[in-house]
Scaffold this motif. Structure first.
Motif, PDB file in Angstrom:
ATOM      1  N   GLU A  26     -51.574  34.911  23.885  1.00  0.00           N
ATOM      2  CA  GLU A  26     -51.034  34.234  22.701  1.00  0.00           C
ATOM      3  C   GLU A  26     -50.273  35.182  21.782  1.00  0.00           C
ATOM      4  O   GLU A  26     -50.175  34.964  20.579  1.00  0.00           O
ATOM      5  N   GLY A  27     -49.727  36.252  22.351  1.00  0.00           N
ATOM      6  CA  GLY A  27     -48.791  37.097  21.626  1.00  0.00           C
ATOM      7  C   GLY A  27     -49.358  38.062  20.612  1.00  0.00           C
ATOM      8  O   GLY A  27     -48.623  38.525  19.742  1.00  0.00           O
ATOM      9  N   ALA A  28     -50.637  38.420  20.690  1.00  0.00           N
ATOM     10  CA  ALA A  28     -51.244  39.352  19.731  1.00  0.00           C
ATOM     11  C   ALA A  28     -50.656  40.751  19.922  1.00  0.00           C
ATOM     12  O   ALA A  28     -51.012  41.468  20.850  1.00  0.00           O
ATOM     13  N   GLN A  63     -58.805  43.331  16.869  1.00  0.00           N
ATOM     14  CA  GLN A  63     -59.655  42.362  17.567  1.00  0.00           C
ATOM     15  C   GLN A  63     -59.520  40.989  16.907  1.00  0.00           C
ATOM     16  O   GLN A  63     -59.373  39.969  17.595  1.00  0.00           O
ATOM     17  N   ILE A  64     -59.550  40.980  15.601  1.00  0.00           N
ATOM     18  CA  ILE A  64     -59.425  39.710  14.867  1.00  0.00           C
ATOM     19  C   ILE A  64     -58.032  39.123  15.058  1.00  0.00           C
ATOM     20  O   ILE A  64     -57.890  37.902  15.230  1.00  0.00           O
ATOM     21  N   GLU A  65     -57.000  39.977  15.063  1.00  0.00           N
ATOM     22  CA  GLU A  65     -55.645  39.481  15.335  1.00  0.00           C
ATOM     23  C   GLU A  65     -55.599  38.798  16.704  1.00  0.00           C
ATOM     24  O   GLU A  65     -54.990  37.737  16.852  1.00  0.00           O
ATOM     25  N   LEU A  66     -56.246  39.394  17.699  1.00  0.00           N
ATOM     26  CA  LEU A  66     -56.267  38.823  19.045  1.00  0.00           C
ATOM     27  C   LEU A  66     -56.969  37.472  19.054  1.00  0.00           C
ATOM     28  O   LEU A  66     -56.468  36.506  19.643  1.00  0.00           O
ATOM     29  N   LEU A  67     -58.096  37.367  18.396  1.00  0.00           N
ATOM     30  CA  LEU A  67     -58.800  36.078  18.321  1.00  0.00           C
ATOM     31  C   LEU A  67     -57.981  35.051  17.546  1.00  0.00           C
ATOM     32  O   LEU A  67     -57.831  33.906  17.982  1.00  0.00           O
ATOM     33  N   ASN A  68     -57.448  35.455  16.411  1.00  0.00           N
ATOM     34  CA  ASN A  68     -56.719  34.515  15.552  1.00  0.00           C
ATOM     35  C   ASN A  68     -55.371  34.097  16.120  1.00  0.00           C
ATOM     36  O   ASN A  68     -54.775  33.130  15.649  1.00  0.00           O
ATOM     37  N   ARG A 121     -61.332  33.354  14.018  1.00  0.00           N
ATOM     38  CA  ARG A 121     -61.248  32.065  14.704  1.00  0.00           C
ATOM     39  C   ARG A 121     -62.240  31.982  15.862  1.00  0.00           C
ATOM     40  O   ARG A 121     -62.463  32.956  16.570  1.00  0.00           O
ATOM     41  N   TYR A 122     -62.785  30.796  16.065  1.00  0.00           N
ATOM     42  CA  TYR A 122     -63.632  30.524  17.226  1.00  0.00           C
ATOM     43  C   TYR A 122     -62.727  30.361  18.442  1.00  0.00           C
ATOM     44  O   TYR A 122     -61.819  29.537  18.443  1.00  0.00           O
ATOM     45  N   VAL A 123     -62.971  31.170  19.467  1.00  0.00           N
ATOM     46  CA  VAL A 123     -62.229  31.084  20.718  1.00  0.00           C
ATOM     47  C   VAL A 123     -63.241  30.930  21.834  1.00  0.00           C
ATOM     48  O   VAL A 123     -64.233  31.666  21.887  1.00  0.00           O
ATOM     49  N   VAL A 124     -62.984  29.982  22.707  1.00  0.00           N
ATOM     50  CA  VAL A 124     -63.855  29.773  23.862  1.00  0.00           C
ATOM     51  C   VAL A 124     -62.983  29.423  25.057  1.00  0.00           C
ATOM     52  O   VAL A 124     -61.934  28.791  24.909  1.00  0.00           O
ATOM     53  N   PHE A 125     -63.411  29.845  26.223  1.00  0.00           N
ATOM     54  CA  PHE A 125     -62.732  29.503  27.465  1.00  0.00           C
ATOM     55  C   PHE A 125     -63.084  28.053  27.771  1.00  0.00           C
ATOM     56  O   PHE A 125     -64.161  27.745  28.258  1.00  0.00           O
ATOM     57  N   VAL A 126     -62.169  27.160  27.438  1.00  0.00           N
ATOM     58  CA  VAL A 126     -62.418  25.723  27.565  1.00  0.00           C
ATOM     59  C   VAL A 126     -62.573  25.328  29.031  1.00  0.00           C
ATOM     60  O   VAL A 126     -63.426  24.510  29.367  1.00  0.00           O
ATOM     61  N   ALA A 127     -61.769  25.902  29.906  1.00  0.00           N
ATOM     62  CA  ALA A 127     -61.870  25.688  31.353  1.00  0.00           C
ATOM     63  C   ALA A 127     -61.847  24.217  31.743  1.00  0.00           C
ATOM     64  O   ALA A 127     -62.594  23.787  32.607  1.00  0.00           O
ATOM     65  N   GLY A 128     -61.002  23.442  31.066  1.00  0.00           N
ATOM     66  CA  GLY A 128     -60.851  22.050  31.434  1.00  0.00           C
ATOM     67  C   GLY A 128     -61.916  21.120  30.886  1.00  0.00           C
ATOM     68  O   GLY A 128     -61.877  19.918  31.131  1.00  0.00           O
TER      69      GLY A 128
END
Length: 179
Positions: A26-28, A63-68, A121-128
Motif C-alpha cells: 500500500e505504498g508505505a 511501522q505505524i506508517e506501514l500499518l496506516n 490502524r487495525y490491519v488483518v489478513f482478511v483472506a477472503g
C-alpha cells in the motif's frame, strides 16, 4: 505480462523498485526504501523474509506508517486500492446481504476504538473472509497489549503482501475458488 521476476526487481533503481512493489504494501515509503536497500533477493521467499524482518525492526514511526497505509476495514470502497477492494469483498454480493450500512457503522466504531487504544490502524489478513466476521477479530485484538498488537499487525501486513504477490504471479488460486 505478469509481475516482474525477483531478478528484474533486483535490477531496478531503488525508486523504480519501490514503485513496482508499492501495491504489495500500500505504498508505505519508509518501509519501501528500507526494502529496496536490502536487495538483492535470491527468491520471492527471501524477499518476503526480508520484508518481515525489516517491518519488525524498523523504527516505530515507520511501522505505524506501514500499518496506516492500509485501508480501514469497511472503508469507503471508492477510496481503497484495487487490491483492498477485492480483499475486503466489495466485489462480491455477500456483504450486500448483511445490511451494509449497519456493518460499516459497526466497523467504523470498532476501528475508532482500536485506533484510540493503540495509535495505529487495525490491519488483518482478511483472506477472503466476509467483512461480517471482522468485528469479533477487532474486539479480540483489543485484549492484546500494544507491542503484541503492533507485531501482529505487521505480520499480517507481510501476509497480505505474500498473498498479493502470489496472486500477481499466478501462484495461488483465486480466493473464490476456495483458496
Amino acid at each position: 505480462m505478469g509481475f516482474p521476476s525477483i531478478a528484474d526487481l533486483n535490477a531496478l533503481s531503488a525508486e523504480e523498485f519501490a514503485d513496482e512493489v508499492a501495491p504489495l504494501f500500500e505504498g508505505a515509503r519508509g518501509f519501501l526504501e528500507r526494502l529496496a536497500a536490502a536487495r538483492p533477493f535470491e527468491s520471492d521467499h527471501a524477499f518476503l523474509v526480508a520484508a518481515r524482518e525489516i517491518a519488525r525492526t524498523m523504527p516505530e514511526a515507520d511501522q505505524i506508517e506501514l500499518l496506516n497505509a492500509h485501508a480501514r476495514l469497511g472503508a469507503d470502497p471508492a477510496g481503497v486500492s484495487a487490491a483492498s477492494f477485492a480483499e475486503q469483498g466489495y466485489d462480491s454480493s455477500e456483504e450486500e446481504d448483511a445490511q451494509p450500512g449497519a456493518l460499516f457503522e459497526e466497523l467504523a466504531m470498532l476501528n475508532d476504538v482500536y485506533e484510540g487504544r493503540f495509535g495505529f490502524r487495525y490491519v488483518v489478513f482478511v483472506a477472503g473472509r466476509p467483512l461480517t466476521s471482522m468485528g469479533p477479530l477487532i474486539e479480540a485484538a483489543m485484549r492484546n497489549d500494544r507491542a503484541a498488537e503492533l507485531g501482529r499487525g505487521l505480520d499480517d501486513v507481510i501476509d497480505i503482501a505474500a498473498d498479493r504477490l502470489g496472486q500477481l504471479r499466478g501462484d495461488y488460486p483465486d480466493r473464490d475458488e476456495g483458496a
